[in-house]
Design a protein around this motif. Structure first.
Motif, PDB file in Angstrom:
ATOM      1  N   HIS A  19       0.842  -1.198   0.000  1.00 26.32           N
ATOM      2  CA  HIS A  19       0.000   0.000   0.000  1.00 26.32           C
ATOM      3  C   HIS A  19       0.878   1.249   0.000  1.00 26.32           C
ATOM      4  CE1 HIS A  19      -3.391  -2.595   0.923  1.00 26.32           C
ATOM      5  NE2 HIS A  19      -2.603  -3.189   1.807  1.00 26.32           N
ATOM      6  N   TYR A  20       0.297   2.357  -0.378  1.00 30.13           N
ATOM      7  CA  TYR A  20       1.013   3.643  -0.448  1.00 30.13           C
ATOM      8  C   TYR A  20       1.776   3.913   0.842  1.00 30.13           C
ATOM      9  CZ  TYR A  20       1.650   8.432  -2.167  1.00 30.13           C
ATOM     10  OH  TYR A  20       2.181   9.615  -2.626  1.00 30.13           O
ATOM     11  N   GLU A  21       1.125   3.712   1.962  1.00 28.99           N
ATOM     12  CA  GLU A  21       1.714   4.021   3.261  1.00 28.99           C
ATOM     13  C   GLU A  21       2.825   3.052   3.676  1.00 28.99           C
ATOM     14  OE1 GLU A  21      -1.568   4.018   2.573  1.00 28.99           O
ATOM     15  OE2 GLU A  21      -1.911   6.184   2.699  1.00 28.99           O
ATOM     16  N   ASP A  22       3.054   2.001   2.900  1.00 32.35           N
ATOM     17  CA  ASP A  22       4.167   1.083   3.166  1.00 32.35           C
ATOM     18  C   ASP A  22       5.494   1.652   2.667  1.00 32.35           C
ATOM     19  OD1 ASP A  22       2.448  -0.860   4.238  1.00 32.35           O
ATOM     20  OD2 ASP A  22       2.151  -1.826   2.286  1.00 32.35           O
ATOM     21  N   TYR A  23       5.445   2.738   1.899  1.00 29.47           N
ATOM     22  CA  TYR A  23       6.635   3.268   1.238  1.00 29.47           C
ATOM     23  C   TYR A  23       7.187   4.488   1.972  1.00 29.47           C
ATOM     24  CZ  TYR A  23       5.808  -0.059  -2.371  1.00 29.47           C
ATOM     25  OH  TYR A  23       5.644  -1.253  -3.037  1.00 29.47           O
ATOM     26  N   ARG A  24       8.449   4.739   1.667  1.00 26.97           N
ATOM     27  CA  ARG A  24       9.129   5.875   2.296  1.00 26.97           C
ATOM     28  C   ARG A  24      10.156   6.416   1.310  1.00 26.97           C
ATOM     29  NH1 ARG A  24      12.669   2.136   6.439  1.00 26.97           N
ATOM     30  NH2 ARG A  24      14.035   1.287   4.845  1.00 26.97           N
ATOM     31  N   LEU A  25      10.516   7.663   1.554  1.00 19.77           N
ATOM     32  CA  LEU A  25      11.622   8.279   0.834  1.00 19.77           C
ATOM     33  C   LEU A  25      12.809   8.313   1.781  1.00 19.77           C
ATOM     34  CD1 LEU A  25       9.803  11.266  -0.886  1.00 19.77           C
ATOM     35  CD2 LEU A  25      10.413   9.048  -1.873  1.00 19.77           C
ATOM     36  N   VAL A  26      13.951   7.875   1.312  1.00 19.36           N
ATOM     37  CA  VAL A  26      15.161   7.849   2.130  1.00 19.36           C
ATOM     38  C   VAL A  26      16.199   8.750   1.466  1.00 19.36           C
ATOM     39  CG1 VAL A  26      16.940   6.426   3.195  1.00 19.36           C
ATOM     40  CG2 VAL A  26      14.636   5.492   2.855  1.00 19.36           C
ATOM     41  N   SER A  81      21.330  18.750   1.619  1.00 23.05           N
ATOM     42  CA  SER A  81      22.670  18.154   1.591  1.00 23.05           C
ATOM     43  C   SER A  81      22.664  16.894   0.727  1.00 23.05           C
ATOM     44  CB  SER A  81      23.122  17.789   3.006  1.00 23.05           C
ATOM     45  OG  SER A  81      23.218  18.943   3.803  1.00 23.05           O
ATOM     46  N   SER A  82      21.535  16.234   0.658  1.00 17.35           N
ATOM     47  CA  SER A  82      21.400  14.986  -0.093  1.00 17.35           C
ATOM     48  C   SER A  82      21.504  15.225  -1.593  1.00 17.35           C
ATOM     49  CB  SER A  82      20.057  14.330   0.210  1.00 17.35           C
ATOM     50  OG  SER A  82      19.973  13.968   1.562  1.00 17.35           O
ATOM     51  N   THR A  83      22.050  14.240  -2.287  1.00 14.79           N
ATOM     52  CA  THR A  83      22.067  14.232  -3.750  1.00 14.79           C
ATOM     53  C   THR A  83      21.427  12.961  -4.303  1.00 14.79           C
ATOM     54  OG1 THR A  83      24.276  13.251  -3.802  1.00 14.79           O
ATOM     55  CG2 THR A  83      24.137  15.672  -3.896  1.00 14.79           C
ATOM     56  N   ARG A  84      20.882  12.135  -3.380  1.00 13.98           N
ATOM     57  CA  ARG A  84      20.185  10.908  -3.768  1.00 13.98           C
ATOM     58  C   ARG A  84      18.995  10.704  -2.844  1.00 13.98           C
ATOM     59  NH1 ARG A  84      25.219   8.516  -3.125  1.00 13.98           N
ATOM     60  NH2 ARG A  84      24.330   7.261  -1.487  1.00 13.98           N
ATOM     61  N   VAL A  85      17.940  10.128  -3.415  1.00 16.60           N
ATOM     62  CA  VAL A  85      16.788   9.727  -2.616  1.00 16.60           C
ATOM     63  C   VAL A  85      16.294   8.393  -3.160  1.00 16.60           C
ATOM     64  CG1 VAL A  85      15.092  11.001  -4.012  1.00 16.60           C
ATOM     65  CG2 VAL A  85      14.581  10.480  -1.623  1.00 16.60           C
ATOM     66  N   ARG A  86      15.899   7.510  -2.244  1.00 17.37           N
ATOM     67  CA  ARG A  86      15.345   6.210  -2.633  1.00 17.37           C
ATOM     68  C   ARG A  86      13.855   6.177  -2.291  1.00 17.37           C
ATOM     69  NH1 ARG A  86      19.532   4.723   0.579  1.00 17.37           N
ATOM     70  NH2 ARG A  86      18.175   3.648   2.054  1.00 17.37           N
ATOM     71  N   LEU A  87      13.083   5.556  -3.143  1.00 23.60           N
ATOM     72  CA  LEU A  87      11.690   5.228  -2.873  1.00 23.60           C
ATOM     73  C   LEU A  87      11.674   3.734  -2.645  1.00 23.60           C
ATOM     74  CD1 LEU A  87       8.620   5.803  -2.797  1.00 23.60           C
ATOM     75  CD2 LEU A  87       8.621   5.478  -5.282  1.00 23.60           C
ATOM     76  N   GLU A  88      11.308   3.311  -1.417  1.00 19.44           N
ATOM     77  CA  GLU A  88      11.404   1.901  -1.076  1.00 19.44           C
ATOM     78  C   GLU A  88      10.388   1.522  -0.018  1.00 19.44           C
ATOM     79  OE1 GLU A  88      15.461   1.780   0.333  1.00 19.44           O
ATOM     80  OE2 GLU A  88      14.833   2.154   2.390  1.00 19.44           O
ATOM     81  N   SER A  89      10.240   0.222   0.158  1.00 21.02           N
ATOM     82  CA  SER A  89       9.391  -0.336   1.198  1.00 21.02           C
ATOM     83  C   SER A  89      10.051  -1.605   1.721  1.00 21.02           C
ATOM     84  CB  SER A  89       8.007  -0.685   0.644  1.00 21.02           C
ATOM     85  OG  SER A  89       7.269  -1.437   1.588  1.00 21.02           O
ATOM     86  N   GLU A  90       9.957  -1.818   3.007  1.00 22.08           N
ATOM     87  CA  GLU A  90      10.463  -3.065   3.583  1.00 22.08           C
ATOM     88  C   GLU A  90       9.601  -4.251   3.168  1.00 22.08           C
ATOM     89  OE1 GLU A  90      10.694  -2.359   7.781  1.00 22.08           O
ATOM     90  OE2 GLU A  90      12.489  -1.114   7.577  1.00 22.08           O
ATOM     91  N   LYS A  91       8.407  -3.975   2.623  1.00 23.67           N
ATOM     92  CA  LYS A  91       7.478  -5.032   2.221  1.00 23.67           C
ATOM     93  C   LYS A  91       7.535  -5.371   0.734  1.00 23.67           C
ATOM     94  CE  LYS A  91       4.217  -3.843   5.874  1.00 23.67           C
ATOM     95  NZ  LYS A  91       2.834  -3.459   6.192  1.00 23.67           N
ATOM     96  N   ALA A  92       8.467  -4.720   0.002  1.00 25.56           N
ATOM     97  CA  ALA A  92       8.515  -4.942  -1.450  1.00 25.56           C
ATOM     98  C   ALA A  92       9.960  -5.074  -1.925  1.00 25.56           C
ATOM     99  CB  ALA A  92       7.848  -3.774  -2.173  1.00 25.56           C
ATOM    100  N   PRO A  93      10.184  -5.940  -2.904  1.00 32.43           N
ATOM    101  CA  PRO A  93      11.540  -6.073  -3.448  1.00 32.43           C
ATOM    102  C   PRO A  93      11.885  -4.964  -4.444  1.00 32.43           C
ATOM    103  CG  PRO A  93      10.067  -7.567  -4.586  1.00 32.43           C
ATOM    104  CD  PRO A  93       9.258  -6.902  -3.490  1.00 32.43           C
ATOM    105  N   ASN A  94      10.873  -4.231  -4.911  1.00 34.09           N
ATOM    106  CA  ASN A  94      11.072  -3.201  -5.922  1.00 34.09           C
ATOM    107  C   ASN A  94      11.333  -1.852  -5.270  1.00 34.09           C
ATOM    108  OD1 ASN A  94       8.635  -5.109  -6.699  1.00 34.09           O
ATOM    109  ND2 ASN A  94       9.880  -4.754  -8.519  1.00 34.09           N
ATOM    110  N   GLY A  95      12.088  -1.013  -5.966  1.00 33.31           N
ATOM    111  CA  GLY A  95      12.335   0.342  -5.502  1.00 33.31           C
ATOM    112  C   GLY A  95      12.989   1.150  -6.598  1.00 33.31           C
ATOM    113  N   LEU A  96      13.317   2.368  -6.261  1.00 32.19           N
ATOM    114  CA  LEU A  96      14.035   3.209  -7.200  1.00 32.19           C
ATOM    115  C   LEU A  96      14.918   4.170  -6.424  1.00 32.19           C
ATOM    116  CD1 LEU A  96      12.924   6.432  -7.695  1.00 32.19           C
ATOM    117  CD2 LEU A  96      10.918   5.116  -8.304  1.00 32.19           C
TER     118      LEU A  96
END
Length: 159
Positions: A19-26, A81-96
């Motif tokens: 679900h949408y709420e399973d994801y985070r930006l790191v 300060s960041s130059t990278r961000v990840r879109l990921e979830s601990e519940k999914a193998p997919n990310g970017l």
């Protein structure tokens, strides 16, 4: 004079059964994320209108995704300060992972109740509500002299 920025959107959730709420930006650096609020006319509000966005901090900064996060429009960040961000979830193998070195502004946006998130590296931003409306003095504006070149690039990596 010019300013440029990207507006790529990514489907969320990325994997079936999440679900949408399973994801985070790191974000790859510790950040104090200050959201510059937008006026109803789409201008950047005054400095007194900034709000801190609740995050989980450590070696990286984690911003949980919720649809309520965008109830006041886009998140506009200046000079991360960041130059990278990840879109990921601990519940999914997919990310970017998006890399955006050289972009002094970064936007995060989604339409109301939409199943996507836009990760937006920008070299310029909307005018401030108290700006003098002189293009040469606009925050984030780039002036390119004749016969010179200018470039920026962002990159998205998917898994």
């Amino acid at each position: 004079y010019f300013s440029v920025g990207g507006h790529p959107a990514f489907n969320v959730p990325l994997a079936a059964g999440t679900h949408y709420e399973d994801y985070r930006l790191v974000f790859d650096q510790p950040e104090k994320l200050l959201r510059w609020l937008l006026t109803p006319g789409g201008l950047i509000g005054s400095a007194s209108g900034r709000r801190e966005v609740p995050v989980q901090s450590g070696a990286e900064t984690v911003l949980p995704l919720t649809k309520e996060l965008f109830s006041e429009d886009a998140l506009v960040f200046k000079h991360l300060s960041s130059t990278r961000v990840r879109l990921e979830s601990e519940k999914a193998p997919n990310g970017l992972e998006m890399t955006f070195k050289g972009f002094p502004y970064f936007g995060v946006w989604a339409a109301k109740n939409a199943d996507f998130v836009c990760l937006e590296p920008w070299c310029g931003i909307a005018d401030a509500e108290d700006a003098n409306r002189q293009l040469a003095e606009k925050e984030g504006i780039v002036k390119l002299e004749p016969n010179n070149e200018w470039s920026r690039q962002w990159q998205a990596r998917f898994w």
